[in-house]
Motif scaffolding. Structure first.
Motif, PDB file in Angstrom:
ATOM      1  N   ILE A   1       0.828  -1.205   0.000  1.00  0.00           N
ATOM      2  CA  ILE A   1       0.000   0.000   0.000  1.00  0.00           C
ATOM      3  C   ILE A   1       0.862   1.256   0.000  1.00  0.00           C
ATOM      4  CG2 ILE A   1      -1.518   1.313   1.575  1.00  0.00           C
ATOM      5  CD1 ILE A   1      -2.915  -1.437   2.147  1.00  0.00           C
ATOM      6  N   LYS A   2       1.927   1.223   0.803  1.00  0.00           N
ATOM      7  CA  LYS A   2       2.798   2.403   0.961  1.00  0.00           C
ATOM      8  C   LYS A   2       3.542   2.787  -0.312  1.00  0.00           C
ATOM      9  CE  LYS A   2       4.098   2.727   5.829  1.00  0.00           C
ATOM     10  NZ  LYS A   2       5.004   2.075   6.799  1.00  0.00           N
ATOM     11  N   MET A   3       3.655   1.841  -1.239  1.00  0.00           N
ATOM     12  CA  MET A   3       4.395   2.135  -2.472  1.00  0.00           C
ATOM     13  C   MET A   3       3.584   2.967  -3.463  1.00  0.00           C
ATOM     14  SD  MET A   3       5.995  -1.595  -3.310  1.00  0.00           S
ATOM     15  CE  MET A   3       7.286  -1.095  -4.469  1.00  0.00           C
ATOM     16  N   GLN A   4       2.263   3.128  -3.181  1.00  0.00           N
ATOM     17  CA  GLN A   4       1.384   3.705  -4.188  1.00  0.00           C
ATOM     18  C   GLN A   4       0.622   4.934  -3.686  1.00  0.00           C
ATOM     19  OE1 GLN A   4      -0.968   0.322  -5.897  1.00  0.00           O
ATOM     20  NE2 GLN A   4       0.237  -0.824  -4.407  1.00  0.00           N
ATOM     21  N   GLY A   5       0.709   5.998  -4.486  1.00  0.00           N
ATOM     22  CA  GLY A   5       0.040   7.239  -4.130  1.00  0.00           C
ATOM     23  C   GLY A   5      -1.470   7.137  -4.061  1.00  0.00           C
TER      24      GLY A   5
END
Ligand SMILES: Cc1ncc(C[n+]2csc(CCOP(=O)(O)OP(=O)(O)O)c2C)c(N)n1
Ligand code: SF4
Ligand code: SF4
Ligand code: SF4
Ligand SMILES: [Mg+2]
Lengths: 321, 94
Positions: free
Chosen positions: A271-275
């Motif tokens: 989740i954290k990898m994607q804006g």
């Protein structure tokens, strides 16, 4: 089946350069890998969506194989018609060689508007492969939510704001819906696990009757990640079990890749990898990440149970007792 | 490509030349350019397998061929999948 990367360049390239998909788009990687699953000539039908639009901007085509642009909702029906024509020509002896038929649709074209056409083609038992490249939204028209969009994802029709933190619903389970048609082969794949994916594509092309491949397809502008991350983001999706790799072959469910203990990642890492999930890092939205984790864990448990419940191995052991 | 009248076009919007998008060069989209250190390359071919733009060639002997800069959009996927980190993405001087 031994797969050697050195043999892949010898398979005819059906999708060539000069297409206008975004830099770093996952869709052409999905398409090229799936097409590496057969050496036979392939006829491709493709529903409207990024892959179709950007590979066939008139008067150009990036396809080196017969390709039909179908409408948004009927890639599977178009393929069904091609298959019926092919069978007829074969019966009359007008076509001698083995020809494969590949219908492609995006997630909007498959989970949503093309589901009826797909269901019909699966039920009628046409001999074709259906590929859904799932980038989790209607990307070509500017990132609208679809039945595949993950919970919590911000899209233009499920925008994250003060009141609503992105898409409310979890995605529907297209792979299981296809499996419920009891077709010979259904599988879920990812480009990060290329051997797994190309092997699944080979199986899909080889079976008589319908086969379905549902493949995760990263989209830098839609998911809001850097252009060079398509493979890594797929890998973390698989290792966080948000996108498990499995197949259903003649009714038998099988998880084809189990991440080792040291490879397993929390869904939060993905989740954290994607804006598109940026708002989930806010404290008041953290519960959504927990819900997604729980959803992924429950899904995995269900896969394990399905695998056990349908394993022939288990059956024959039962009988021996 | 010169403009064609409708009478010159194939019926039904057919495109009769396979893969003619190759005439359309997407290389000028690029900001960063892949720079391969061929000394370090182990010819694993992952860059070829993952290039979304079919811009990486493989030679007859299954070793890494040319990077076709006419098509490379500079996404950097080749660099990110290279196991020996021998592709560096450099800002292209234009
Ligand atoms: C019947 C119909 N409705 C709407 C459209 C407009 N349209 C074209 S592509 C597209 C989105 C496609 O989404 P998806 O199938 O997920 O493919 P993606 O673009 O994400 O690759 C839409 C809505 C259309 N072409 N036909
Ligand atoms: S919007 Fe997404 S799916 Fe469409 S071409 Fe760009 S990267 Fe690919
Ligand atoms: S930068 Fe992207 S487009 Fe260019 S060669 Fe590498 S993978 Fe292909
Ligand atoms: S990925 Fe790296 S090591 Fe492998 S062939 Fe390409 S440049 Fe060489
Ligand atoms: Mg989509």
């Amino acid at each position: 089946m031994k797969l050697n990367i050195k043999d892949l360049p010898k398979i005819p390239e059906r999708l060539g350069p000069g297409h206008r998909l975004c830099s770093g788009c996952g869709a052409p990687i999905v398409a090229k890998m799936v097409l590496m699953g057969t050496k036979d000539p392939v006829v491709v039908t493709n529903a409207t969506g990024c892959l179709e639009v950007a590979t066939t901007i008139f008067p150009y085509t990036a396809w080196k194989t017969p390709f039909i642009h179908s409408a948004f909702e009927n890639s599977a029906s178009t393929a069904a018609g091609v298959e019926a024509a092919y069978q007829s020509l074969k019966r009359k002896g007008k076509v001698k060689e083995e020809v494969k038929i590949l219908a492609i649709g995006g997630d909007g074209g498959t989970y949503d508007i093309g589901l009826q056409a797909l269901s019909g083609a699966l039920e009628r038992g046409h001999d074709f492969v259906y590929l859904c490249y799932d980038n989790g939204a209607y990307m070509n028209t500017g990132i609208q939510r679809s039945g595949a969009t993950p919970r919590g994802s911000s899209t233009t029709t499920s925008p994250a704001g003060e009141a609503v933190p992105g898409k409310q619903q979890f995605p529907k389970d297209l792979t299981a819906i296809c499996a419920a048609h009891k077709v010979p082969y259904v599988a879920q794949g990812a480009i990060s696990n290329w051997k797994d994916l190309i092997t699944k594509a080979s199986k899909a092309f080889a079976v008589k009757g319908p086969a379905v491949l549902n493949v995760l397809s990263p989209c830098p502008p839609g998911w809001k990640h850097a252009d060079d991350l398509a493979v890594e983001i797929s890998e973390i999706a698989v290792n966080s079990k948000i996108w498990p790799l499995y197949e259903i072959e003649n009714g038998q469910w099988k998880i084809t890749y189990r991440p080792r203990e040291n490879k397993i990642r929390p869904v939060e890492d993905w989740i954290k990898m994607q804006g598109r999930f940026r708002h989930l890092s806010r404290k008041e939205n953290h519960h959504i990440i927990d819900e997604i984790q729980q959803w992924a864990d429950e899904n995995w448990d269900r896969l394990e149970k399905m695998e056990k419940a349908t394993s022939n191995q288990g059956d024959s052991e039962e009988k021996q007792k | 490509m010169s403009e064609k009248g409708w009478k010159d076009l194939a019926a039904g919007g057919k495109i009769t030349e396979p893969g003619n998008a190759a005439q359309y060069k997407t290389g000028d989209w690029r900001t960063f350019i892949p720079d391969v250190d061929r000394e370090k390359c182990i010819n694993c071919l992952f860059c070829y397998l993952y290039c979304p733009d079919m811009a990486i060639e493989v030679k007859e002997d299954s070793t890494l061929g040319e990077i076709k800069l006419d098509y490379c959009k500079g996404c950097g996927i080749c660099s990110s999948v290279c196991p020996v980190k021998c592709i560096e993405m450099k800002k292209e001087e234009k």
